[in-house]
Design a protein around this motif. Structure first.
Motif, PDB file in Angstrom:
ATOM      1  N   GLU A 180       0.866  -1.174   0.000  1.00 33.47           N
ATOM      2  CA  GLU A 180       0.000   0.000   0.000  1.00 33.47           C
ATOM      3  C   GLU A 180       0.908   1.231   0.000  1.00 33.47           C
ATOM      4  O   GLU A 180       1.594   1.497   0.987  1.00 33.47           O
ATOM      5  CB  GLU A 180      -0.892   0.004   1.243  1.00 33.47           C
ATOM      6  N   ALA A 229       0.401   4.300   0.306  1.00 33.87           N
ATOM      7  CA  ALA A 229       0.120   5.300   1.336  1.00 33.87           C
ATOM      8  C   ALA A 229       0.792   4.966   2.668  1.00 33.87           C
ATOM      9  O   ALA A 229       1.013   5.851   3.494  1.00 33.87           O
ATOM     10  CB  ALA A 229      -1.387   5.432   1.545  1.00 33.87           C
ATOM     11  N   HIS A 230       1.128   3.698   2.881  1.00 35.48           N
ATOM     12  CA  HIS A 230       1.725   3.266   4.146  1.00 35.48           C
ATOM     13  C   HIS A 230       3.158   2.760   4.004  1.00 35.48           C
ATOM     14  O   HIS A 230       3.756   2.324   4.977  1.00 35.48           O
ATOM     15  CB  HIS A 230       0.868   2.161   4.775  1.00 35.48           C
ATOM     16  N   TYR A 268       6.098   3.915   3.897  1.00 35.91           N
ATOM     17  CA  TYR A 268       7.171   4.429   4.751  1.00 35.91           C
ATOM     18  C   TYR A 268       6.779   4.508   6.224  1.00 35.91           C
ATOM     19  O   TYR A 268       7.532   5.026   7.033  1.00 35.91           O
ATOM     20  CB  TYR A 268       7.628   5.800   4.247  1.00 35.91           C
ATOM     21  N   ASP A 269       5.597   3.971   6.565  1.00 37.84           N
ATOM     22  CA  ASP A 269       5.171   3.963   7.963  1.00 37.84           C
ATOM     23  C   ASP A 269       6.017   2.974   8.753  1.00 37.84           C
ATOM     24  O   ASP A 269       6.244   1.839   8.308  1.00 37.84           O
ATOM     25  CB  ASP A 269       3.706   3.559   8.093  1.00 37.84           C
ATOM     26  N   TYR A 319       5.033  -0.921   9.026  1.00 41.89           N
ATOM     27  CA  TYR A 319       4.198  -1.425   7.937  1.00 41.89           C
ATOM     28  C   TYR A 319       4.982  -2.464   7.133  1.00 41.89           C
ATOM     29  O   TYR A 319       6.127  -2.233   6.744  1.00 41.89           O
ATOM     30  CB  TYR A 319       3.748  -0.300   6.996  1.00 41.89           C
ATOM     31  N   THR A 352       4.342  -6.034   4.265  1.00 39.76           N
ATOM     32  CA  THR A 352       3.517  -7.037   3.581  1.00 39.76           C
ATOM     33  C   THR A 352       4.047  -8.431   3.888  1.00 39.76           C
ATOM     34  O   THR A 352       3.534  -9.413   3.378  1.00 39.76           O
ATOM     35  CB  THR A 352       3.537  -6.825   2.053  1.00 39.76           C
ATOM     36  N   TYR A 393      11.028   2.509   6.222  1.00 41.45           N
ATOM     37  CA  TYR A 393      11.011   3.652   7.145  1.00 41.45           C
ATOM     38  C   TYR A 393      12.429   4.215   7.292  1.00 41.45           C
ATOM     39  O   TYR A 393      12.641   5.417   7.165  1.00 41.45           O
ATOM     40  CB  TYR A 393      10.459   3.213   8.502  1.00 41.45           C
TER      41      TYR A 393
END
Length: 101
Positions: free
Chosen positions: A49, A51-52, A54-55, A58, A60, A70
């Motif tokens: 995803e 949108a996430h 670099y959170d 997060y 997969t 990150y």
């Protein structure tokens, strides 16, 4: 350029490709106008995803993961001479790093 950055991006590419059907990783380096470019391409099993991406935390790939992108982003933001682009093209992740010297 940080060898840590390159290690993070290549490790992520290899791990993502391992989870894919095709298992493809390609790493290229080329001269650019004011420096050089590194291009990393790989297949993936689960589409990230964006949108996430670099959170912190997060992933997969399962639990207790998700720090690579990150930390890669932190390295890129700390270096004004780097330009980074992440995109997905026809089931392949393409990462471009341009480094001015």
């Amino acid at each position: 350029m940080s060898s840590r950055l390159l290690g993070l991006l290549i490790d992520n590419a290899i791990e993502a490709a391992e989870k894919s059907e095709k298992k493809y990783v390609d790493i290229r380096m080329a001269n650019a106008e004011n420096g050089f470019r590194i291009i990393i391409e790989n297949t993936y099993g689960t589409k990230p995803e964006l949108a996430h991406l670099y959170d912190k935390g997060y992933s997969t790939k399962g639990e207790n993961r998700g720090y690579g992108m990150y930390y890669a982003r932190e390295i890129i933001l700390d270096n004004e001479d780097m330009d980074y682009c992440f995109e997905i093209q026809e089931n392949v992740i393409v990462q471009n790093i341009n480094i001015e010297i």
